[in-house]
Design a protein around this motif. Sequence first.
Motif, PDB file in Angstrom:
ATOM      1  N   MET A   1      81.539  11.423   3.894  1.00  0.00           N
ATOM      2  CA  MET A   1      81.413  10.346   4.881  1.00  0.00           C
ATOM      3  C   MET A   1      79.952  10.167   5.323  1.00  0.00           C
ATOM      4  O   MET A   1      79.365   9.112   5.196  1.00  0.00           O
ATOM      5  N   ILE A   2      79.367  11.271   5.842  1.00  0.00           N
ATOM      6  CA  ILE A   2      77.962  11.256   6.257  1.00  0.00           C
ATOM      7  C   ILE A   2      77.277  12.487   5.679  1.00  0.00           C
ATOM      8  O   ILE A   2      77.801  13.598   5.788  1.00  0.00           O
ATOM      9  N   ARG A   3      76.136  12.270   5.059  1.00  0.00           N
ATOM     10  CA  ARG A   3      75.423  13.395   4.461  1.00  0.00           C
ATOM     11  C   ARG A   3      73.937  13.320   4.814  1.00  0.00           C
ATOM     12  O   ARG A   3      73.300  12.287   4.598  1.00  0.00           O
ATOM     13  N   LEU A   4      73.430  14.414   5.356  1.00  0.00           N
ATOM     14  CA  LEU A   4      72.003  14.547   5.619  1.00  0.00           C
ATOM     15  C   LEU A   4      71.435  15.557   4.638  1.00  0.00           C
ATOM     16  O   LEU A   4      72.000  16.655   4.464  1.00  0.00           O
ATOM     17  N   HIS A   5      70.330  15.199   3.968  1.00  0.00           N
ATOM     18  CA  HIS A   5      69.717  16.095   2.995  1.00  0.00           C
ATOM     19  C   HIS A   5      68.259  16.305   3.337  1.00  0.00           C
ATOM     20  O   HIS A   5      67.465  15.354   3.351  1.00  0.00           O
ATOM     21  N   GLN A   6      67.920  17.552   3.656  1.00  0.00           N
ATOM     22  CA  GLN A   6      66.540  17.945   3.943  1.00  0.00           C
ATOM     23  C   GLN A   6      65.894  17.040   5.008  1.00  0.00           C
ATOM     24  O   GLN A   6      64.737  16.620   4.878  1.00  0.00           O
ATOM     25  N   VAL A   7      66.662  16.753   6.050  1.00  0.00           N
ATOM     26  CA  VAL A   7      66.191  15.853   7.102  1.00  0.00           C
ATOM     27  C   VAL A   7      65.356  16.619   8.128  1.00  0.00           C
ATOM     28  O   VAL A   7      65.778  17.649   8.657  1.00  0.00           O
ATOM     29  N   SER A   8      64.181  16.100   8.394  1.00  0.00           N
ATOM     30  CA  SER A   8      63.298  16.650   9.429  1.00  0.00           C
ATOM     31  C   SER A   8      62.865  15.527  10.360  1.00  0.00           C
ATOM     32  O   SER A   8      62.847  14.352   9.971  1.00  0.00           O
ATOM     33  N   LYS A   9      62.529  15.910  11.589  1.00  0.00           N
ATOM     34  CA  LYS A   9      62.086  14.927  12.563  1.00  0.00           C
ATOM     35  C   LYS A   9      61.044  15.561  13.465  1.00  0.00           C
ATOM     36  O   LYS A   9      61.278  16.616  14.079  1.00  0.00           O
ATOM     37  N   THR A  10      59.879  14.897  13.558  1.00  0.00           N
ATOM     38  CA  THR A  10      58.798  15.361  14.417  1.00  0.00           C
ATOM     39  C   THR A  10      58.428  14.253  15.393  1.00  0.00           C
ATOM     40  O   THR A  10      58.301  13.086  14.991  1.00  0.00           O
ATOM     41  N   TYR A  11      58.280  14.599  16.659  1.00  0.00           N
ATOM     42  CA  TYR A  11      57.822  13.656  17.668  1.00  0.00           C
ATOM     43  C   TYR A  11      56.351  13.945  17.974  1.00  0.00           C
ATOM     44  O   TYR A  11      55.964  15.096  18.183  1.00  0.00           O
ATOM     45  N   ARG A  12      55.548  12.886  17.997  1.00  0.00           N
ATOM     46  CA  ARG A  12      54.121  13.048  18.221  1.00  0.00           C
ATOM     47  C   ARG A  12      53.656  12.232  19.420  1.00  0.00           C
ATOM     48  O   ARG A  12      54.081  11.100  19.612  1.00  0.00           O
ATOM     49  N   THR A  13      52.770  12.827  20.200  1.00  0.00           N
ATOM     50  CA  THR A  13      52.033  12.108  21.237  1.00  0.00           C
ATOM     51  C   THR A  13      50.544  12.316  20.947  1.00  0.00           C
ATOM     52  O   THR A  13      50.178  12.921  19.934  1.00  0.00           O
ATOM     53  N   ASP A  14      49.707  11.823  21.829  1.00  0.00           N
ATOM     54  CA  ASP A  14      48.262  11.971  21.619  1.00  0.00           C
ATOM     55  C   ASP A  14      47.836  13.431  21.552  1.00  0.00           C
ATOM     56  O   ASP A  14      46.890  13.791  20.847  1.00  0.00           O
TER      57      ASP A  14
END
Length: 220
Positions: A1-14
């Motif tokens: 149904m839903i598949r995530l593969h090698q998912v990364s997430k980075t939040y950046r500020t100054d």
Amino acid sequence: MIRLHQVSKTYRTDKVETLALKDIDLHIAKAEFVSIMGPSGCGKSTLLNLIGLLDVPGSGTIAVGGQPVASYQDKHVAQLRNSTFGFIFQSFHLINDLRVIDNVELPLLYRDLPAKRRTRMAREALEKVGLGARMDHYPNQLSGGQQQRVAIARAIVGQPQVLLADEPTGNLDSQMGREVMDILLQLHREGTTVVMVTHNEHDARLASRIVRVFDGQLVA
């Protein structure tokens, strides 16, 4: 149904770069009930937002129904999100100036449906969560548990395949929390895929599987 593969997430500020998720591999099957648990700030809500296409991964791929989401820039993603997912939030996010039935009808405004059909679908959703007699009330005339049931009705009015719930019992007392969990379990029994973020171990164990997140990674 839903598949995530090698998912990364980075939040950046100054000045700061925060790695929220790293190398997530996750498969959620059709009609499964998955609880996502972990300490505050570990990436649970970010993961839920990525699953529901509310956020964009920094790297990796997300597939819904076997089809990779190739672009997050076009209206196709918005249509996919509206037709596939229903969202429930801890803080309800109801509009106090609108009647209960109007709140529930809101997601249907993005579909090409006659007004009478939208109203009928909203009424049926409210009856499903036991609030058929409260349709003409306003949110501030309801208890917290009733407001969350309105939020659930709004989430299911479009008959989504997947229901995403972020701490759905977090602002409720134990009795109201049980009522909300009973509704989610009933929807699951009827075939809806449910993915729920929670800090509540008891609620989490009602799901068919628990996924644990720690420092942005899945742990056993």
